[in-house]
Each structure stands twice: as C-alpha cells, then as structure tokens.
Motif scaffolding. Structure first.
Motif, PDB file in Angstrom:
ATOM      1  N   ALA A  64      25.656  -8.961  -8.378  1.00 42.55           N
ATOM      2  CA  ALA A  64      24.223  -9.237  -8.465  1.00 42.55           C
ATOM      3  C   ALA A  64      23.959 -10.445  -9.343  1.00 42.55           C
ATOM      4  O   ALA A  64      24.676 -10.712 -10.297  1.00 42.55           O
ATOM      5  CB  ALA A  64      23.491  -8.021  -9.032  1.00 42.55           C
ATOM      6  N   ASP A  65      22.918 -11.159  -9.005  1.00 42.15           N
ATOM      7  CA  ASP A  65      22.484 -12.289  -9.821  1.00 42.15           C
ATOM      8  C   ASP A  65      21.570 -11.723 -10.908  1.00 42.15           C
ATOM      9  O   ASP A  65      20.370 -11.583 -10.719  1.00 42.15           O
ATOM     10  CB  ASP A  65      21.749 -13.322  -8.964  1.00 42.15           C
ATOM     11  CG  ASP A  65      21.356 -14.563  -9.746  1.00 42.15           C
ATOM     12  OD1 ASP A  65      21.675 -14.653 -10.955  1.00 42.15           O
ATOM     13  OD2 ASP A  65      20.725 -15.449  -9.157  1.00 42.15           O
ATOM     14  N   ILE A  66      22.167 -11.368 -12.035  1.00 39.48           N
ATOM     15  CA  ILE A  66      21.434 -10.706 -13.121  1.00 39.48           C
ATOM     16  C   ILE A  66      20.273 -11.566 -13.613  1.00 39.48           C
ATOM     17  O   ILE A  66      19.209 -11.056 -13.945  1.00 39.48           O
ATOM     18  CB  ILE A  66      22.391 -10.366 -14.292  1.00 39.48           C
ATOM     19  CG1 ILE A  66      23.516  -9.466 -13.811  1.00 39.48           C
ATOM     20  CG2 ILE A  66      21.644  -9.723 -15.450  1.00 39.48           C
ATOM     21  CD1 ILE A  66      23.084  -8.130 -13.265  1.00 39.48           C
ATOM     22  N   GLU A  67      20.441 -12.857 -13.639  1.00 39.79           N
ATOM     23  CA  GLU A  67      19.386 -13.760 -14.117  1.00 39.79           C
ATOM     24  C   GLU A  67      18.152 -13.691 -13.223  1.00 39.79           C
ATOM     25  O   GLU A  67      17.041 -13.926 -13.679  1.00 39.79           O
ATOM     26  CB  GLU A  67      19.900 -15.202 -14.180  1.00 39.79           C
ATOM     27  CG  GLU A  67      21.076 -15.398 -15.119  1.00 39.79           C
ATOM     28  CD  GLU A  67      20.743 -15.083 -16.570  1.00 39.79           C
ATOM     29  OE1 GLU A  67      19.623 -15.376 -17.004  1.00 39.79           O
ATOM     30  OE2 GLU A  67      21.596 -14.522 -17.254  1.00 39.79           O
ATOM     31  N   ALA A  68      18.315 -13.376 -11.952  1.00 41.80           N
ATOM     32  CA  ALA A  68      17.197 -13.339 -11.007  1.00 41.80           C
ATOM     33  C   ALA A  68      16.408 -12.040 -11.099  1.00 41.80           C
ATOM     34  O   ALA A  68      15.309 -11.955 -10.558  1.00 41.80           O
ATOM     35  CB  ALA A  68      17.716 -13.546  -9.577  1.00 41.80           C
ATOM     36  N   LEU A  69      16.946 -11.036 -11.772  1.00 41.35           N
ATOM     37  CA  LEU A  69      16.254  -9.764 -11.878  1.00 41.35           C
ATOM     38  C   LEU A  69      15.133  -9.843 -12.898  1.00 41.35           C
ATOM     39  O   LEU A  69      15.269 -10.514 -13.933  1.00 41.35           O
ATOM     40  CB  LEU A  69      17.246  -8.669 -12.290  1.00 41.35           C
ATOM     41  CG  LEU A  69      18.360  -8.352 -11.311  1.00 41.35           C
ATOM     42  CD1 LEU A  69      19.316  -7.331 -11.936  1.00 41.35           C
ATOM     43  CD2 LEU A  69      17.799  -7.834 -10.003  1.00 41.35           C
ATOM     44  N   PRO A  70      14.012  -9.171 -12.643  1.00 42.56           N
ATOM     45  CA  PRO A  70      12.934  -9.132 -13.645  1.00 42.56           C
ATOM     46  C   PRO A  70      13.398  -8.357 -14.864  1.00 42.56           C
ATOM     47  O   PRO A  70      14.204  -7.446 -14.753  1.00 42.56           O
ATOM     48  CB  PRO A  70      11.787  -8.422 -12.928  1.00 42.56           C
ATOM     49  CG  PRO A  70      12.421  -7.671 -11.817  1.00 42.56           C
ATOM     50  CD  PRO A  70      13.672  -8.402 -11.451  1.00 42.56           C
ATOM     51  N   PRO A  71      12.886  -8.696 -16.043  1.00 39.48           N
ATOM     52  CA  PRO A  71      13.292  -7.965 -17.258  1.00 39.48           C
ATOM     53  C   PRO A  71      12.851  -6.514 -17.162  1.00 39.48           C
ATOM     54  O   PRO A  71      11.821  -6.191 -16.596  1.00 39.48           O
ATOM     55  CB  PRO A  71      12.583  -8.685 -18.393  1.00 39.48           C
ATOM     56  CG  PRO A  71      11.532  -9.507 -17.759  1.00 39.48           C
ATOM     57  CD  PRO A  71      11.920  -9.724 -16.324  1.00 39.48           C
ATOM     58  N   GLN A  72      13.662  -5.622 -17.751  1.00 37.98           N
ATOM     59  CA  GLN A  72      13.310  -4.215 -17.767  1.00 37.98           C
ATOM     60  C   GLN A  72      12.295  -3.955 -18.851  1.00 37.98           C
ATOM     61  O   GLN A  72      12.212  -4.692 -19.847  1.00 37.98           O
ATOM     62  CB  GLN A  72      14.569  -3.374 -18.027  1.00 37.98           C
ATOM     63  CG  GLN A  72      15.525  -3.401 -16.873  1.00 37.98           C
ATOM     64  CD  GLN A  72      16.725  -2.484 -17.142  1.00 37.98           C
ATOM     65  OE1 GLN A  72      16.886  -1.963 -18.229  1.00 37.98           O
ATOM     66  NE2 GLN A  72      17.546  -2.310 -16.132  1.00 37.98           N
ATOM     67  N   LYS A  73      11.513  -2.923 -18.669  1.00 37.22           N
ATOM     68  CA  LYS A  73      10.476  -2.558 -19.628  1.00 37.22           C
ATOM     69  C   LYS A  73      11.072  -2.368 -21.009  1.00 37.22           C
ATOM     70  O   LYS A  73      12.078  -1.707 -21.166  1.00 37.22           O
ATOM     71  CB  LYS A  73       9.816  -1.262 -19.179  1.00 37.22           C
ATOM     72  CG  LYS A  73       8.485  -0.993 -19.791  1.00 37.22           C
ATOM     73  CD  LYS A  73       7.881   0.242 -19.168  1.00 37.22           C
ATOM     74  CE  LYS A  73       6.385   0.118 -19.186  1.00 37.22           C
ATOM     75  NZ  LYS A  73       5.731   1.220 -18.543  1.00 37.22           N
ATOM     76  N   GLY A  74      10.501  -2.984 -22.008  1.00 34.99           N
ATOM     77  CA  GLY A  74      10.977  -2.838 -23.379  1.00 34.99           C
ATOM     78  C   GLY A  74      12.087  -3.802 -23.759  1.00 34.99           C
ATOM     79  O   GLY A  74      12.553  -3.797 -24.878  1.00 34.99           O
ATOM     80  N   THR A  75      12.524  -4.668 -22.805  1.00 29.36           N
ATOM     81  CA  THR A  75      13.595  -5.605 -23.134  1.00 29.36           C
ATOM     82  C   THR A  75      13.125  -7.060 -23.059  1.00 29.36           C
ATOM     83  O   THR A  75      13.921  -7.962 -23.156  1.00 29.36           O
ATOM     84  CB  THR A  75      14.794  -5.427 -22.167  1.00 29.36           C
ATOM     85  OG1 THR A  75      14.366  -5.685 -20.831  1.00 29.36           O
ATOM     86  CG2 THR A  75      15.377  -4.035 -22.271  1.00 29.36           C
ATOM     87  N   GLU A  76      11.807  -7.252 -22.884  1.00 30.30           N
ATOM     88  CA  GLU A  76      11.289  -8.623 -22.798  1.00 30.30           C
ATOM     89  C   GLU A  76      11.483  -9.333 -24.137  1.00 30.30           C
ATOM     90  O   GLU A  76      11.431  -8.720 -25.200  1.00 30.30           O
ATOM     91  CB  GLU A  76       9.795  -8.640 -22.444  1.00 30.30           C
ATOM     92  CG  GLU A  76       9.467  -8.108 -21.069  1.00 30.30           C
ATOM     93  CD  GLU A  76       9.232  -6.604 -21.073  1.00 30.30           C
ATOM     94  OE1 GLU A  76       9.076  -6.012 -22.146  1.00 30.30           O
ATOM     95  OE2 GLU A  76       9.197  -6.034 -19.973  1.00 30.30           O
ATOM     96  N   ALA A  77      11.734 -10.635 -24.072  1.00 28.86           N
ATOM     97  CA  ALA A  77      11.892 -11.428 -25.294  1.00 28.86           C
ATOM     98  C   ALA A  77      10.557 -11.523 -26.006  1.00 28.86           C
ATOM     99  O   ALA A  77       9.513 -11.616 -25.387  1.00 28.86           O
ATOM    100  CB  ALA A  77      12.415 -12.816 -24.945  1.00 28.86           C
ATOM    101  N   ALA A  78      10.577 -11.514 -27.331  1.00 26.79           N
ATOM    102  CA  ALA A  78       9.331 -11.567 -28.115  1.00 26.79           C
ATOM    103  C   ALA A  78       8.833 -12.967 -28.236  1.00 26.79           C
ATOM    104  O   ALA A  78       9.485 -13.934 -28.128  1.00 26.79           O
ATOM    105  CB  ALA A  78       9.575 -10.980 -29.500  1.00 26.79           C
TER     106      ALA A  78
END
Length: 78
Positions: A64-78
């Motif tokens: 899988a192209d991990i970079e293309a996946l949307p961020p998971q809830k609670g893991t977004e950069a601040a």
C-alpha cells in the motif's frame, strides 16, 4: 458439549506453578489448563489463517502507498 477426561503427568514444580497462576486468576486448575489450551489452539489457527491470507492476497500493507492514505483519527500532525 460432551467432555472427556485427560490425564497428564507433570513434575511437581510445574504443577505448583500452574496452581499459583490459576489461583491468581481466581480459577480452578482445570479451568486454567483448559483455557490455556484453548488460547494456544486459537493462536495456532490464527497464525495459519494469517499465513494463508498472505499467500492468497500478498502483503497488502507493505504494498500500500501509506503516504496516500488519509491520517487516522487522533494521529494528525499538530
């Protein structure tokens, strides 16, 4: 479910260890041993199913192209 008797010989040190672990969990030795065997059986079946899935579908996470996946809830950069 019908039950059957299983008789096992083990050394006294192992039996004492099993008794202690069962007591810590508030279980009888019989219940502790049966659940341990069931857990071991489940783990073996799970490993076999996982291996079969890898053989059938490949390692989809590695592919899988991990970079293309949307961020998971609670893991977004601040």
């Amino acid at each position: 479910m019908a039950t059957r008797m299983l008789s096992v010989r083990i050394d006294s040190e192992t039996l004492e260890s099993v008794k202690e672990r069962a007591q810590e969990r508030g279980m009888t030795v019989q219940d502790y041993v049966v659940r341990s065997l069931q857990r071991d059986e489940f783990e073996e079946r799970f490993k076999e199913a996982f291996t079969e899935s890898l053989e059938l579908y490949g390692d989809v996470l590695a592919e899988a192209d991990i970079e293309a996946l949307p961020p998971q809830k609670g893991t977004e950069a601040a």
